[in-house]
Structures are given as structure tokens and as C-alpha cells.
Design a protein around this motif. Structure first.
Motif, PDB file in Angstrom:
ATOM      1  N   LEU A  45       5.579   1.191  -1.076  1.00 27.23           N
ATOM      2  CA  LEU A  45       4.593   0.598  -0.186  1.00 27.23           C
ATOM      3  C   LEU A  45       3.478   1.589   0.152  1.00 27.23           C
ATOM      4  O   LEU A  45       2.308   1.208   0.272  1.00 27.23           O
ATOM      5  CB  LEU A  45       5.272   0.115   1.093  1.00 27.23           C
ATOM      6  CG  LEU A  45       4.397  -0.654   2.090  1.00 27.23           C
ATOM      7  CD1 LEU A  45       3.795  -1.896   1.437  1.00 27.23           C
ATOM      8  CD2 LEU A  45       5.217  -1.046   3.316  1.00 27.23           C
ATOM      9  N   ILE A  46       3.819   2.849   0.296  1.00 27.58           N
ATOM     10  CA  ILE A  46       2.803   3.868   0.572  1.00 27.58           C
ATOM     11  C   ILE A  46       1.790   3.931  -0.567  1.00 27.58           C
ATOM     12  O   ILE A  46       0.576   3.990  -0.336  1.00 27.58           O
ATOM     13  CB  ILE A  46       3.467   5.242   0.801  1.00 27.58           C
ATOM     14  CG1 ILE A  46       4.138   5.272   2.181  1.00 27.58           C
ATOM     15  CG2 ILE A  46       2.439   6.374   0.688  1.00 27.58           C
ATOM     16  CD1 ILE A  46       4.955   6.505   2.445  1.00 27.58           C
ATOM     17  N   PHE A  47       2.288   3.875  -1.810  1.00 29.20           N
ATOM     18  CA  PHE A  47       1.368   3.887  -2.950  1.00 29.20           C
ATOM     19  C   PHE A  47       0.546   2.587  -3.005  1.00 29.20           C
ATOM     20  O   PHE A  47      -0.618   2.605  -3.421  1.00 29.20           O
ATOM     21  CB  PHE A  47       2.132   4.092  -4.251  1.00 29.20           C
ATOM     22  CG  PHE A  47       2.583   5.516  -4.463  1.00 29.20           C
ATOM     23  CD1 PHE A  47       1.651   6.525  -4.629  1.00 29.20           C
ATOM     24  CD2 PHE A  47       3.925   5.850  -4.479  1.00 29.20           C
ATOM     25  CE1 PHE A  47       2.043   7.845  -4.816  1.00 29.20           C
ATOM     26  CE2 PHE A  47       4.337   7.157  -4.661  1.00 29.20           C
ATOM     27  CZ  PHE A  47       3.390   8.165  -4.831  1.00 29.20           C
ATOM     28  N   THR A  48       1.145   1.479  -2.579  1.00 33.37           N
ATOM     29  CA  THR A  48       0.399   0.220  -2.513  1.00 33.37           C
ATOM     30  C   THR A  48      -0.744   0.334  -1.505  1.00 33.37           C
ATOM     31  O   THR A  48      -1.860  -0.136  -1.755  1.00 33.37           O
ATOM     32  CB  THR A  48       1.335  -0.944  -2.108  1.00 33.37           C
ATOM     33  OG1 THR A  48       2.348  -1.096  -3.104  1.00 33.37           O
ATOM     34  CG2 THR A  48       0.560  -2.246  -1.973  1.00 33.37           C
ATOM     35  N   ILE A  49      -0.471   0.955  -0.363  1.00 33.79           N
ATOM     36  CA  ILE A  49      -1.507   1.158   0.660  1.00 33.79           C
ATOM     37  C   ILE A  49      -2.620   2.042   0.116  1.00 33.79           C
ATOM     38  O   ILE A  49      -3.808   1.734   0.267  1.00 33.79           O
ATOM     39  CB  ILE A  49      -0.889   1.776   1.932  1.00 33.79           C
ATOM     40  CG1 ILE A  49       0.052   0.768   2.605  1.00 33.79           C
ATOM     41  CG2 ILE A  49      -1.988   2.212   2.901  1.00 33.79           C
ATOM     42  CD1 ILE A  49       0.859   1.353   3.755  1.00 33.79           C
TER      43      ILE A  49
END
Length: 264
Positions: A183-187
Motif C-alpha cells: 500500500l505504501i508503494f501504491t501511495i
């Protein structure tokens, strides 16, 4: 479609793509040989003129268990989040109330998140059963040409918030770490794409970044993760004044690596 489906299985495809003549037969046969919640076939991606751009061939593999599913999906750089080219057991989808968000153009991310976090078993087959065509003005085409719209930016945020909330149902620390890391990489990716868009005003970009650049997990929990150094580093980055520039730099490096891999 899910609410009104009355058969045993469900298959999705996009209206501008094709399936092979024996696609459903192969997926069905694989599911009979190894009863699973989902079976996924391999994919051929083509340009509109028919030229083959790439083939994604899966190994003949069955993955069982929620944690194994999480590792397979969220630890893979080449994971597919698309809903198409998979045969789903309808009772599995209904049991876990797996659906898309109404009026979401990027429904794949939310749907696949629910599938991965609920499936007890998943089978991949090496047979190509689906032909996906690159389409002008598609979502991916708009990303490549830096034409992310205001609607798209709102849907990016909707996907991020949905994933954070959906994780509230899960207590396994290893699974939570996998999904939060992804999710951090998605953000980071979402901020980079919105910041580069030629369709959005500076005010719209600033608003999106303020809403999006919120660290998705508590610092206390992050310290308990196996890869705590990564999370602590990203926590600091999310609180720096130049965090948007950081996201764009990370995205640029990642894109360059992908191009180099494709070229080799």
C-alpha cells in the motif's frame, strides 16, 4: 452481476479483449482437477494492430492458505490485479461479499484485494486463455501520457482508503505487513502520477497529496514488523516537506528499471 449470477462459476472479460476458443474449458478443467476458489490463465498482450507486446506465462502452480496467497500476490513485482481471465467459484465470492465499488473505473484493485485476502486456494495455469489489447485513451494509456483526471485521482484515494479499512478485519502481523508495504508503494505511485498530470491544477494536486500522503499504519505497529527499517524510513519520508518530490523520484527510478528489464 455477482448478485444475480445463478451458476457455479463466474468469469469476467473486457469488451475490447478476446478469449481463446478453449479458455473456459481449460480454466474449468483445471478447477476440476484441483478444487480451488480461483483459477487464473496466462495472458497475451497485444497492440491494436495485432503485434504481440508481451506474454505473461504462469507456472502450473496451486497456492493454498491465506498467508501463502498474500506472499504470492503482494511480494511479486509482476502480480496481476486485473479481475479478468480468472474463473471464480461463485459461492466463494458470495460467501465473502466480494464486490467492486460502484462507479469505480479502477475496480480491479479493490476486487483483487478482497479475493487475495479471502481465498483459501488459488491455481495458475501456463495455458494462454486471454488476449488483452492496448487501447487508446484507456486508463493505462492516460497514465502513460500523464493525463490522470480529477476523477481518477479521487478513485486512487478511494482504493487506498478502502484497503486500509479492509485490513481492520485481519490480525495476522505477517499478512498486515505484506499489504501495508504494498500500500505504501501504491501511495507513492499515486502521488507521482497525480503530480505529473497535465489535466489537474496545482490546487487539485496539493489537495490530493495532503489526503493521500498519510502514513497508512501506526508507528507502534510498524516497529513490530519484520522489515521495520523500511517502514521507519518511509514514515520519515512521509513527514518531510519534500515528500511529493520523493514520490516522483521513487516512481522515476522504478519506471527506469522496468524499461531496462524490458529492453534486456
Amino acid at each position: 452481476a455477482i448478485d444475480h449470477a445463478s451458476g457455479k462459476y463466474l468469469f469476467f472479460m473486457d469488451s475490447d479483449d478476446e478469449i481463446t476458443e478453449d479458455a473456459i474449458e481449460k480454466l474449468y478443467r483445471a478447477m476440476q482437477e484441483t478444487p480451488v476458489d480461483v483459477t487464473a490463465g496466462s495472458v497475451e498482450k497485444r497492440e491494436r494492430n495485432g503485434n504481440v507486446r508481451m506474454r505473461r506465462i504462469y507456472p502450473d502452480e496451486t497456492v493454498a492458505g491465506m498467508l501463502a496467497m498474500g506472499y504470492k500476490h503482494y511480494s511479486s513485482r509482476n502480480r496481476e490485479t486485473v479481475v479478468w481471465n480468472k474463473l471464480y467459484l461463485l459461492s466463494f465470492l458470495k460467501k465473502h461479499n466480494i464486490k467492486c465499488i460502484d462507479n469505480q473505473l479502477y475496480e480491479d484493485a479493490v476486487f483483487t484485494c478482497q479475493v487475495v485476502l479471502n481465498a483459501s486456494s488459488y491455481k495458475y495455469i501456463p495455458d494462454i486463455t486471454y488476449i488483452h489489447y492496448d487501447t487508446d485513451n484507456s486508463g493505462m494509456d492516460r497514465v502513460r501520457t500523464k493525463r490522470v483526471s480529477l476523477r481518477a485521482s479521487k478513485e486512487y484515494l478511494e482504493i487506498i482508503n478502502f484497503t486500509k479499512k479492509y485490513l481492520d478485519h485481519y490480525t495476522d502481523m505477517r499478512l498486515r505487513e505484506l499489504v501495508f508495504r504494498s500500500l505504501i508503494f501504491t501511495i507513492v505511485l499515486s502521488v507521482a502520477l497525480v503530480s505529473d498530470s497535465v489535466l489537474l491544477s496545482r490546487k487539485e494536486k496539493r489537495y490530493f497529496c495532503r489526503q493521500c500522503l498519510v502514513f497508512p499504519v501506526s508507528l507502534a505497529e510498524a516497529k513490530r514488523f519484520e522489515h521495520r527499517r523500511f517502514f521507519l524510513f518511509m514514515y520519515v519520508m512521509f513527514h518531510l516537506p519534500l515528500k511529493t518530490l520523493f514520490c516522483k523520484t521513487v516512481h522515476s527510478i522504478g519506471s527506469r528499471r522496468k524499461r531496462n528489464v524490458a529492453a534486456s
